[in-house]
Design a protein around this motif. Structure first.
Motif, PDB file in Angstrom:
ATOM      1  N   GLU A 238       0.847  -1.190   0.000  1.00  0.00           N
ATOM      2  CA  GLU A 238       0.000   0.000   0.000  1.00  0.00           C
ATOM      3  C   GLU A 238       0.850   1.195   0.000  1.00  0.00           C
ATOM      4  OE1 GLU A 238      -0.985   0.602   4.146  1.00  0.00           O
ATOM      5  OE2 GLU A 238      -1.014   0.189   4.139  1.00  0.00           O
ATOM      6  N   GLU A 239       0.691   2.044  -0.917  1.00  0.00           N
ATOM      7  CA  GLU A 239       1.409   3.298  -0.786  1.00  0.00           C
ATOM      8  C   GLU A 239       0.660   4.141   0.199  1.00  0.00           C
ATOM      9  OE1 GLU A 239       4.158   4.288  -2.022  1.00  0.00           O
ATOM     10  OE2 GLU A 239       4.223   6.412  -2.208  1.00  0.00           O
ATOM     11  N   ILE A 240       1.339   4.545   1.257  1.00  0.00           N
ATOM     12  CA  ILE A 240       0.728   5.409   2.255  1.00  0.00           C
ATOM     13  C   ILE A 240       1.208   6.818   1.994  1.00  0.00           C
ATOM     14  CG2 ILE A 240       0.440   5.825   4.710  1.00  0.00           C
ATOM     15  CD1 ILE A 240       1.129   2.952   5.203  1.00  0.00           C
ATOM     16  N   SER A 241       0.287   7.738   1.938  1.00  0.00           N
ATOM     17  CA  SER A 241       0.635   9.109   1.621  1.00  0.00           C
ATOM     18  C   SER A 241       1.368   9.752   2.777  1.00  0.00           C
ATOM     19  CB  SER A 241      -0.620   9.923   1.310  1.00  0.00           C
ATOM     20  OG  SER A 241      -1.407  10.032   2.467  1.00  0.00           O
ATOM     21  N   ALA A 242       1.862  10.968   2.546  1.00  0.00           N
ATOM     22  CA  ALA A 242       2.614  11.669   3.571  1.00  0.00           C
ATOM     23  C   ALA A 242       1.792  11.856   4.836  1.00  0.00           C
ATOM     24  CB  ALA A 242       3.072  13.025   3.042  1.00  0.00           C
ATOM     25  N   GLU A 243       0.486  12.083   4.687  1.00  0.00           N
ATOM     26  CA  GLU A 243      -0.335  12.268   5.868  1.00  0.00           C
ATOM     27  C   GLU A 243      -0.482  10.989   6.662  1.00  0.00           C
ATOM     28  OE1 GLU A 243      -4.339  13.257   5.028  1.00  0.00           O
ATOM     29  OE2 GLU A 243      -4.669  11.571   3.664  1.00  0.00           O
ATOM     30  N   GLU A 244      -0.253   9.843   6.019  1.00  0.00           N
ATOM     31  CA  GLU A 244      -0.407   8.578   6.697  1.00  0.00           C
ATOM     32  C   GLU A 244       0.879   8.112   7.355  1.00  0.00           C
ATOM     33  OE1 GLU A 244      -1.743   6.765   3.102  1.00  0.00           O
ATOM     34  OE2 GLU A 244      -3.686   6.323   3.961  1.00  0.00           O
ATOM     35  N   HIS A 245       1.971   8.858   7.183  1.00  0.00           N
ATOM     36  CA  HIS A 245       3.242   8.457   7.789  1.00  0.00           C
ATOM     37  C   HIS A 245       3.284   8.828   9.257  1.00  0.00           C
ATOM     38  CE1 HIS A 245       5.491   8.768   3.697  1.00  0.00           C
ATOM     39  NE2 HIS A 245       4.654   7.758   3.759  1.00  0.00           N
ATOM     40  N   SER A 246       2.387   9.683   9.698  1.00  0.00           N
ATOM     41  CA  SER A 246       2.501  10.272  11.010  1.00  0.00           C
ATOM     42  C   SER A 246       1.697   9.515  12.031  1.00  0.00           C
ATOM     43  CB  SER A 246       2.024  11.729  10.958  1.00  0.00           C
ATOM     44  OG  SER A 246       2.693  12.420   9.924  1.00  0.00           O
ATOM     45  N   ALA A 247       2.106   9.684  13.288  1.00  0.00           N
ATOM     46  CA  ALA A 247       1.374   9.054  14.372  1.00  0.00           C
ATOM     47  C   ALA A 247       0.622  10.103  15.144  1.00  0.00           C
ATOM     48  CB  ALA A 247       2.342   8.320  15.302  1.00  0.00           C
ATOM     49  N   GLY A 248      -0.341   9.654  15.926  1.00  0.00           N
ATOM     50  CA  GLY A 248      -1.098  10.580  16.750  1.00  0.00           C
ATOM     51  C   GLY A 248      -2.407  10.919  16.098  1.00  0.00           C
ATOM     52  N   PRO A 249      -3.267  11.606  16.830  1.00  0.00           N
ATOM     53  CA  PRO A 249      -4.584  11.932  16.298  1.00  0.00           C
ATOM     54  C   PRO A 249      -4.506  12.864  15.126  1.00  0.00           C
ATOM     55  CG  PRO A 249      -4.172  13.061  18.375  1.00  0.00           C
ATOM     56  CD  PRO A 249      -3.039  12.122  18.181  1.00  0.00           C
TER      57      PRO A 249
ATOM     58  N   VAL B 173      20.120   9.817   7.736  1.00  0.00           N
ATOM     59  CA  VAL B 173      19.645   8.848   6.742  1.00  0.00           C
ATOM     60  C   VAL B 173      18.154   9.008   6.454  1.00  0.00           C
ATOM     61  CG1 VAL B 173      21.410   7.208   7.470  1.00  0.00           C
ATOM     62  CG2 VAL B 173      19.108   7.042   8.424  1.00  0.00           C
ATOM     63  N   ARG B 174      17.473   9.892   7.161  1.00  0.00           N
ATOM     64  CA  ARG B 174      16.030  10.022   6.986  1.00  0.00           C
ATOM     65  C   ARG B 174      15.633  10.489   5.579  1.00  0.00           C
ATOM     66  NH1 ARG B 174      14.235  12.598  12.885  1.00  0.00           N
ATOM     67  NH2 ARG B 174      14.790  10.735  14.113  1.00  0.00           N
ATOM     68  N   PRO B 175      16.341  11.463   4.979  1.00  0.00           N
ATOM     69  CA  PRO B 175      15.955  11.849   3.611  1.00  0.00           C
ATOM     70  C   PRO B 175      16.045  10.693   2.620  1.00  0.00           C
ATOM     71  CG  PRO B 175      17.353  13.531   4.596  1.00  0.00           C
ATOM     72  CD  PRO B 175      17.384  12.356   5.519  1.00  0.00           C
ATOM     73  N   ALA B 176      17.117   9.901   2.709  1.00  0.00           N
ATOM     74  CA  ALA B 176      17.251   8.751   1.806  1.00  0.00           C
ATOM     75  C   ALA B 176      16.174   7.719   2.085  1.00  0.00           C
ATOM     76  CB  ALA B 176      18.640   8.122   1.973  1.00  0.00           C
ATOM     77  N   LEU B 177      15.856   7.513   3.364  1.00  0.00           N
ATOM     78  CA  LEU B 177      14.811   6.558   3.715  1.00  0.00           C
ATOM     79  C   LEU B 177      13.463   7.000   3.158  1.00  0.00           C
ATOM     80  CD1 LEU B 177      13.816   4.077   5.249  1.00  0.00           C
ATOM     81  CD2 LEU B 177      13.603   5.517   7.296  1.00  0.00           C
ATOM     82  N   THR B 178      13.194   8.292   3.218  1.00  0.00           N
ATOM     83  CA  THR B 178      11.933   8.808   2.686  1.00  0.00           C
ATOM     84  C   THR B 178      11.830   8.568   1.186  1.00  0.00           C
ATOM     85  OG1 THR B 178      11.816  10.506   4.414  1.00  0.00           O
ATOM     86  CG2 THR B 178      10.518  10.878   2.413  1.00  0.00           C
ATOM     87  N   ARG B 179      12.918   8.774   0.469  1.00  0.00           N
ATOM     88  CA  ARG B 179      12.900   8.542  -0.983  1.00  0.00           C
ATOM     89  C   ARG B 179      12.680   7.065  -1.295  1.00  0.00           C
ATOM     90  NH1 ARG B 179      17.102  12.443  -0.720  1.00  0.00           N
ATOM     91  NH2 ARG B 179      18.702  10.807  -0.723  1.00  0.00           N
ATOM     92  N   LEU B 180      13.324   6.204  -0.539  1.00  0.00           N
ATOM     93  CA  LEU B 180      13.132   4.774  -0.755  1.00  0.00           C
ATOM     94  C   LEU B 180      11.701   4.360  -0.426  1.00  0.00           C
ATOM     95  CD1 LEU B 180      16.446   3.344   0.741  1.00  0.00           C
ATOM     96  CD2 LEU B 180      15.775   3.340  -1.665  1.00  0.00           C
ATOM     97  N   THR B 181      11.139   4.946   0.628  1.00  0.00           N
ATOM     98  CA  THR B 181       9.759   4.633   0.994  1.00  0.00           C
ATOM     99  C   THR B 181       8.806   5.024  -0.123  1.00  0.00           C
ATOM    100  OG1 THR B 181      10.291   5.006   3.329  1.00  0.00           O
ATOM    101  CG2 THR B 181       7.968   5.002   2.727  1.00  0.00           C
ATOM    102  N   ASP B 182       9.005   6.210  -0.672  1.00  0.00           N
ATOM    103  CA  ASP B 182       8.137   6.669  -1.762  1.00  0.00           C
ATOM    104  C   ASP B 182       8.249   5.762  -2.988  1.00  0.00           C
ATOM    105  OD1 ASP B 182       7.315   8.767  -0.197  1.00  0.00           O
ATOM    106  OD2 ASP B 182       8.709  10.219  -1.065  1.00  0.00           O
TER     107      ASP B 182
END
Length: 405
Positions: free
Chosen positions: A4-15, A334-343
């Motif tokens: 499932e591709e989860i959009s940017a809004e779905e990457h976050s936790a919390g209400p 490493v977070r920017p690279a991880l984000t690109r790989l996730t996308d």
């Protein structure tokens, strides 16, 4: 799977933050006959104590801003590993096909394929778990339109890639059935040239069901989602009845979420919302994963290959992996690279079968010994995973993500 591709809004936790202020039920002071005095009967100047009490009450009743979401990079990491694991698992499947799923035809290749398929068997259940967390915890849908957009992010790439795989099979003369018939079948269920896309036929109904529950809980009435769920629930029976009444070769209606996928989604939402696993406990969960993996390998060899996702052994392995990774800290560098790989993960999953099926005959042979089997599988995995992610990143840069995943 996955995948499932989860959009940017779905990457976050919390209400989820509210879209707009929603009027709440009127308080007792706003109801006629509630005991509140008429304005003309109230004193012009209220006593200081009364005014202070009212100010305190008003302050307590003031809406509190929703907490800022925290990006779940640990879930990003899980998604990338899931995408790679699915591809590696399919490499194991090619090894098993090369020996006809029998160790007698090549022991080294058989056990290499069995191990690769087993060690990655948790990936699809984890995808369902992440999907459940996204809908129920990470980013609950705001309205029916949100669910429609999330569904289209799956349906559109599935339609395009199904057409690509059918054209590819027609060109190679490997479709096995008339291409127009397969194209019709692909509208309602997975077809062999694009067998790996089955996940999305289960994923879309799953997020519609879970999203509908969340919207209903929020007081919404998403009638469009209701209509979609009616079609999904009635589809199999309607298609079966049509086939009996007319004698036509009616396609199988495959847009269905199994009970096991729903359980993985709900339990996954619960587990992924728990506090991060303590570092000293991660080793125990990894040890549990190794033990569960041994049982999965045994089951695949002695009972059934491919082991069902609903197997208790696969569930145990999935839970151990989830707890081992839950809340793991990702360094900022490493977070920017991880984000690109996730996308790029969804696109890599969609694309990789083209490479795998083309290259596998050149790498996998039933006659390989132990070293040759391991080396060939590792090489095939590398030349499939790396280009698949690379091509997906390329079309992401070209703005084609919504069409190609």
């Amino acid at each position: 799977m996955s995948t499932e591709e989860i959009s940017a809004e779905e990457h976050s936790a919390g209400p989820a933050a509210p879209e707009a202020a929603v009027p709440g039920p009127p308080s007792s002071a706003e109801h006629p006959g509630s005991g509140r005095a008429h304005p003309a009967a109230e004193p012009a100047v209220k006593p200081a104590a009364e005014s202070a009490a009212e100010r305190t009450a008003e302050g307590a009743a003031a809406p509190v801003a929703a907490p800022r979401r925290t990006h779940r990079y640990d879930i990003d990491l899980l998604r990338v590993i899931c995408a790679c694991s699915v591809i590696v698992g399919h490499v194991g499947g090619e090894c098993m096909l090369a020996v006809g799923k029998s160790a007698q035809n090549g022991s080294a290749v058989y056990w290499t394929g069995l191990f690769l398929d087993s060690v990655t068997s948790w990936a699809v259940p984890m995808y369902f778990a992440i999907a459940g967390w996204a809908v129920l915890v990470g980013a609950p849908p705001r309205n029916g339109g949100t669910l429609r957009k999330r569904s289209l992010r799956m349906v559109v790439p599935v339609g395009i890639w199904s057409a690509v795989y059918l054209a590819w099979g027609w060109w190679r003369d490997t479709n096995g059935r008339p291409t127009p018939k397969l194209a019709l079948d692909a509208v309602f269920g997975t077809v062999q040239p694009a067998f790996h896309l089955w996940y999305f036929y289960a994923h879309v109904p799953l997020i519609l069901v879970l999203g509908f529950v969340m919207l209903l809980k929020a007081g919404k009435r998403p009638w469009g989602v209701v209509a979609a769920l009616v079609v999904i629930s009635a589809g199999p029976t309607a298609f079966s009845d049509l086939a009996r009444l007319t004698g036509w070769d009616v396609p199988r209606f495959g847009w269905q979420a199994g009970t096991y996928s729903l359980v993985y989604a709900v339990v996954g939402a619960l587990l992924l919302s728990l506090p991060a696993t303590r570092r000293k406990h991660r080793g125990w969960w990894l040890a549990g994963a190794v033990a569960a993996l041994a049982v999965v390998v045994w089951s695949q060899d002695r009972i059934h290959f491919v082991i069902p996702n609903a197997s208790l052994f696969v569930a145990a392995l999935s839970v151990c992996v989830l707890f081992a990774a839950n809340g793991v800290r990702i360094p900022e560098r490493v977070r920017p690279a991880l984000t690109r790989l996730t996308d790029a993960g969804l696109g890599a999953f969609m694309f990789h079968i083209l490479l795998l099926k083309t290259l596998a005959p050149s790498f996998i042979s039933a006659g390989h010994g132990w070293l040759g089997a391991a080396g060939a599988a590792a090489a095939l995995a590398a030349v499939t995973v790396i280009p698949s992610f690379g091509v997906s990143m390329l079309w992401g840069r070209l703005g084609l993500r919504r069409y190609l995943g």
